[in-house]
Motif scaffolding. Structure first.
Motif, PDB file in Angstrom:
ATOM      1  N   TYR A 107       0.819  -1.214   0.000  1.00 52.34           N
ATOM      2  CA  TYR A 107       0.000   0.000   0.000  1.00 52.34           C
ATOM      3  C   TYR A 107       0.854   1.266   0.000  1.00 52.34           C
ATOM      4  N   ILE A 110       1.418   1.715  -3.589  1.00 51.78           N
ATOM      5  CA  ILE A 110       0.194   2.201  -4.209  1.00 51.78           C
ATOM      6  C   ILE A 110      -0.012   3.683  -3.925  1.00 51.78           C
ATOM      7  N   ALA A 113       2.476   5.646  -5.942  1.00 51.99           N
ATOM      8  CA  ALA A 113       2.129   5.571  -7.360  1.00 51.99           C
ATOM      9  C   ALA A 113       0.917   6.445  -7.660  1.00 51.99           C
ATOM     10  N   ASN A 114      -0.081   6.433  -6.788  1.00 48.82           N
ATOM     11  CA  ASN A 114      -1.247   7.296  -6.983  1.00 48.82           C
ATOM     12  C   ASN A 114      -0.860   8.771  -7.002  1.00 48.82           C
ATOM     13  N   LYS A 141       1.976   3.440 -12.926  1.00 45.74           N
ATOM     14  CA  LYS A 141       0.947   2.419 -13.139  1.00 45.74           C
ATOM     15  C   LYS A 141       1.547   1.015 -13.037  1.00 45.74           C
ATOM     16  N   ARG A 144       1.930   0.312  -9.323  1.00 42.84           N
ATOM     17  CA  ARG A 144       0.616   0.088  -8.707  1.00 42.84           C
ATOM     18  C   ARG A 144       0.079  -1.281  -9.109  1.00 42.84           C
ATOM     19  N   TYR A 148      -0.820  -4.491  -6.629  1.00 42.13           N
ATOM     20  CA  TYR A 148      -2.132  -5.142  -6.551  1.00 42.13           C
ATOM     21  C   TYR A 148      -2.076  -6.587  -7.019  1.00 42.13           C
ATOM     22  N   THR A 162      -7.436   4.144  -5.534  1.00 36.59           N
ATOM     23  CA  THR A 162      -6.921   4.783  -6.750  1.00 36.59           C
ATOM     24  C   THR A 162      -6.817   6.291  -6.615  1.00 36.59           C
ATOM     25  N   ASP A 187      -4.090  -1.938 -15.336  1.00 36.29           N
ATOM     26  CA  ASP A 187      -3.021  -0.948 -15.157  1.00 36.29           C
ATOM     27  C   ASP A 187      -1.796  -1.290 -16.009  1.00 36.29           C
TER      28      ASP A 187
END
Length: 554
Positions: A107, A110, A113-114, A141, A144, A148, A162, A187
């Motif tokens: 996370y 993530i 990356a977001n 992307k 991320r 995931y 996201t 992604d």
């Protein structure tokens, strides 16, 4: 201490008095706030955040033992380090820190990356070119998607985040495992146009890396859905890498030390300055960057601590001493290979003359080197082979003596003259090697029922290794594929992700069968095919129930 107490009792009444007279005293009036809206003002700052993503990835892949397969069929802690074992299921539960480490790591990727995706698309960030902006978004992307897809493999369905939240959120909902795979796949597919075929900057993600994970995640999705269409997608994406002309297996000696006698191309693959695509290694799809100068200057994580963690303790044998190259370096045996890795997968019926098992690649012979031993005739045994009964006695109840895997050490340690003690390697490391992509395609072919095509792929690796025996269609099953992955990818693949991705009881069956310690059989009394969601995550999500994975509500 006394001064602090005097100041405390003198100041506290004044603060309370002031607070009563003027509430504005406690009203914050900061001059600046660092937020996503104002902290990023240039494309260079966005790229620095991308570099942090690469650094995070490196740190987990290099330093985390479970990422190397600790507690699976390939590695565990030796007997004298049983307190560090990750196979005692009387102690492993949703509160175990290992699971939280991985969950938070993914996370964190993530979240960062977001942030890159949002900021890179802002109009006030000037990019040298549209291609560079697209490359930045594609890298984000990719990371991320990697996070995931990897969580789908080991945790199953997880909340899909996201966006950047400005307020705490306590009501996340889990997506299904299938939805999590699908999000990662989407992604990755979106990243393809922005990723280059190759890059001049070692370590940056290229299109082949995204294609590799597309193959892997479609395999995982296919195992869930049973869909041949998903397996075919895994084949198709892997084929773009394998047959696309950019990457190829290294089948001939190469690199700075290619003329040294008594070695082979497998040995060359793991030498310093031989790992990167730009070093001439066409097998390297994506690499992790390690650098001695950066390590001593500012980046303490720019190192591979493999000799320390993985090397045996040969100095425990009477007549063998030191921490130099002849014993693999300063090993302290934090992780030991299981018998499955040291012996069973090298059955002569399957692996006769396999170069990966040659003495210069897996060192099994131990030589006396102590000039003061034995007392009766000092130095008389130097260079002679240590008898097996002497080794067994020194190893009894300890488990700290086992073969040296040369891919995890070196005969030319860097930095010894600057204080290094032969605990570390300073060479780049593989994040993805074409051999793994080939094995993904072999598995996909097998799941499609085309075992001959699977055998053909596996035989690309076995032929490179000069194996006498080449696989037939009748040999191919999941166990054979997992054995070949262990022969080829030890410490390179994330074994936990591989085993759990396969579903069913593949992971627990192999852990039970090849466990190093008896406590596994008595403590692993339940089946699972996913790691547990960390209990801290479930507890914090107070606004919505996050269901625990099957097998862990014990």
């Amino acid at each position: 201490m006394k001064i602090h107490k005097i100041l405390y009792f003198f100041i506290l009444p004044l603060v309370l008095l002031t607070a009563c007279d003027d509430e504005e005293f406690l009203t914050e009036d900061p001059k600046t706030f660092n937020t996503v809206d104002n902290i990023f003002t240039s494309s260079a700052q966005v790229d620095q955040l991308l570099i942090t993503l690469y650094s995070d990835y490196r740190n987990l892949k290099v330093f985390n033992w479970q990422s190397k397969g600790h507690g699976t069929d390939v590695f565990d802690s030796p007997q004298f380090r049983l307190g560090d074992s990750f196979t005692d299921y009387s102690r492993i539960n949703p509160e175990s820190g290992v699971f939280n480490t991985f969950y938070q790591f993914y996370y964190r990727l993530i979240s960062r990356a977001n942030t890159v995706i949002e900021v890179a698309n802002r109009e006030d960030i000037n990019w040298p070119s549209e291609n560079e902006r697209a490359f930045a978004v594609a890298q984000a992307k990719f990371f991320r998607a990697y996070a995931y897809g990897s969580m789908a493999e080991v945790f199953g369905g997880v909340p899909l985040v996201t966006e950047i939240f400005e307020e705490p959120k306590f009501d996340f909902e889990r997506a299904t495992r299938e939805e999590t795979y699908q999000f990662a796949i989407a992604d990755l597919e979106l990243s393809l146009d922005g990723l280059p075929e190759t890059t001049a900057q070692d370590g940056r993600v290229v299109k082949g890396a995204a294609l590799h994970f597309l193959s892997e995640f479609y395999l995982g999705l296919g195992i869930l859905t049973g869909s041949d269409a998903d397996y075919q997608k895994a084949v198709d994406y892997a084929s773009q890498v394998i047959d696309g002309g950019t990457f190829s297996l290294m089948t001939d000696r190469f690199g700075e030390r290619m003329d040294e006698e008594g070695k082979d191309v497998w040995w060359d693959l793991f030498r310093a300055n031989n790992v990167n695509y730009n070093d001439g290694n066409r097998e390297c799809i994506w690499s992790i960057q390690v650098d001695f100068d950066a390590y001593i200057a500012e980046d303490g994580a720019a190192v591979l601590p493999y000799p320390r963690n993985f090397m045996p303790v040969y100095r425990a044998i009477p007549g063998v001493t030191g921490v130099a190259e002849d014993v693999g370096g300063r090993g302290v045996a934090f992780l030991a290979p299981t018998e499955y890795v040291t012996d069973l997968i090298w059955d002569p019926a399957i692996s006769s003359n396999d170069q990966r098992n040659a003495e210069h690649n897996i060192r099994r012979t131990i030589y006396y080197n102590d000039e003061s031993y034995p007392e009766s005739d000092p130095g008389s045994l130097i260079g002679q082979v240590v008898p097996q009964d002497t080794i067994a006695k020194a190893n009894e109840n300890n488990g700290w003596i086992y073969p040296i895997f040369e891919k995890l050490t070196t005969d030319n340690f860097v930095g010894v003259d600057q204080g290094e003690n032969r605990s570390n390697l300073f060479r780049d490391e593989y994040a993805i090697r074409l051999a793994e992509t080939i094995l993904l395609r072999a598995e996909a072919y097998h799941r499609l029922g085309n075992n001959q095509a699977a055998a053909n792929d596996i035989n690309q690796l076995r032929s490179r290794a000069q194996c006498d025996y080449l696989a037939t269609a009748g040999d191919i099953d999941i166990d054979f594929i997992l054995d070949e992955r262990a022969r080829e990818l030890l410490t390179e693949e994330s074994r936990w992700h591989t085993l759990l991705r396969m579903g069913g009881t593949v992971a627990v069956d192999r852990i039970r069968e090849y466990a190093m310690h008896p406590h596994v059989a008595t403590s692993l009394t339940f089946d699972y095919n996913l790691w547990p969601i960390p209990q801290t995550v479930i507890d914090r999500n107070s606004g919505n129930v996050l269901e625990q994975n099957p097998g862990w509500n014990r």
